[in-house]
Design an enzyme around this catalytic site. Structure first.
Site, PDB file in Angstrom:
ATOM      1  N   THR A  24      56.382   9.881  30.227  1.00  0.00           N
ATOM      2  CA  THR A  24      56.050   8.777  29.334  1.00  0.00           C
ATOM      3  C   THR A  24      55.588   9.365  28.006  1.00  0.00           C
ATOM      4  O   THR A  24      54.512   9.948  27.909  1.00  0.00           O
ATOM      5  CB  THR A  24      54.945   7.896  29.930  1.00  0.00           C
ATOM      6  N   LYS A  59      58.441   0.752  29.495  1.00  0.00           N
ATOM      7  CA  LYS A  59      57.397   1.385  30.314  1.00  0.00           C
ATOM      8  C   LYS A  59      56.012   1.129  29.714  1.00  0.00           C
ATOM      9  O   LYS A  59      55.044   0.862  30.449  1.00  0.00           O
ATOM     10  CB  LYS A  59      57.659   2.887  30.416  1.00  0.00           C
ATOM     11  N   LYS A 108      41.018 -24.397  35.361  1.00  0.00           N
ATOM     12  CA  LYS A 108      39.932 -24.862  36.229  1.00  0.00           C
ATOM     13  C   LYS A 108      39.196 -23.677  36.851  1.00  0.00           C
ATOM     14  O   LYS A 108      37.955 -23.595  36.806  1.00  0.00           O
ATOM     15  CB  LYS A 108      40.488 -25.754  37.336  1.00  0.00           C
TER      16      LYS A 108
END
Length: 322
Positions: A105, A180, A256
């Site tokens: 990466t 990625k 909620k």
């Protein structure tokens, strides 16, 4: 281009970087009929592969003398640059048509820059980062996101199929890395949200280890955060669109529950900044705008970031949607 298909007397594949991720990926390439050439800065890391029939190379340049697809799994941009274009790098010996697949990466701009350097000598570089971690690598179940020309992606697929259960062509060079990074943004923001939820549960006296078991169990059923990634755009949804009803319903449930959690945090004096952001942005993120609870908090002059003590909901509670 590349290695060729398994039935066509394929060329060897190469693998540079035999660490925690690289080694299990490379291990599955031992079955490639053209042979495997491995390289690591630690010579001992290659020994188990040699024992199984692979060839060890001292440098990435030596790998590229024979391999026509060279996978690279090293630490960072600097190491990738050195492996590809350093003094002993792949480009010193790679024949035209060789494919370099970078699984590390790195920056998308680094991938584009190196692809241009490679193209100048007839070599193809694709950025092909992986997702699934070491467990996915061990099982051969990784996803690989490939940035590069379609024909180069197709040339790589027979090899990638040995270790990746989900190969994806992301687009041109750089797109694999961009995909990625977006995937990991979700991953690590989710980890941060996990810490926030744990603080709230701990302050309430809840066993957070048991909470973790519940989360892992139900995420395996519902798909977790990725379960809402169903559309091809983040644009607002028209009211007559099928997804409008789906996401309006989920928004109602979410607002909620977020409001209830924020109210609990206020009572326990636990700061929940990600919860406040989620209440503010959930509806807009789904493309349907804020719901009644978020709007009411704003209309009352409260900062939505501070949550809401209003526990009403404009849709029925549905545990199965979580």
């Amino acid at each position: 281009m590349g290695t060729g298909a398994p039935e066509d007397s394929p060329a060897p594949v190469g693998f540079v970087g035999l660490g925690n991720m690289g080694a299990p990926i490379a291990r599955r390439l031992l079955s490639w009929p053209g042979g495997l050439v491995v390289c690591d800065v630690r010579p001992e890391a290659a020994e188990p592969f040699v024992a199984e029939g692979a060839t060890a190379a001292a440098t990435p340049a030596e790998v590229a003398r024979t391999a026509r697809l060279v996978s690279v799994t090293v630490l960072d941009d600097a190491q990738v640059r050195d492996v590809v274009d350093g003094p002993d790098g792949i480009l010193r010996t790679a024949a035209p048509g060789t494919v370099v697949a970078v699984h590390s990466t790195i920056s998308d701009s680094t991938a584009v820059e190196l692809a241009e350097v490679c193209a100048a000598v007839g070599v193809h570089l694709v950025d092909a980062p992986v997702s699934g971690g070491a467990p996915g690598a061990e099982k051969g179940e990784l996803a690989v996101m490939v940035g590069g020309p379609r024909e180069v992606y197709e040339a790589c697929k027979p090899v990638f199929a040995l270790w990746a259960a989900m190969p994806v062509h992301a687009g041109e060079v750089g797109s694999g890395t961009q995909m990625k990074l977006a995937r990991n943004l979700l991953h690590f923001i989710s980890f941060t949200a996990t810490a926030e939820a744990s603080r709230l549960a701990e302050a309430a006296g809840v066993d957070i280890a048991k909470l973790g078991r519940v989360v892992r169990h139900t995420d395996a059923i519902t798909g977790g955060a990725g379960a809402v990634m169903l559309r091809e755009t983040t644009a607002p949804i028209a009211e007559d669109d099928f997804w409008h009803g789906v996401f309006t319903h989920v928004r109602g449930l979410g607002e909620k529950d977020l409001s209830l959690a924020l109210a609990l945090g206020e009572r326990l004096d636990v700061d929940l900044p990600l919860g406040r952001i989620a209440l503010r942005d959930l509806g807009a993120g789904f493309g349907v705008g804020p719901g009644e609870i978020a709007r009411r908090a704003t209309a009352a002059g409260a900062d939505v970031d501070r949550g809401s003590d209003d526990h009403s909901n404009d849709s029925d509670d549905d545990e199965g949607a979580r």
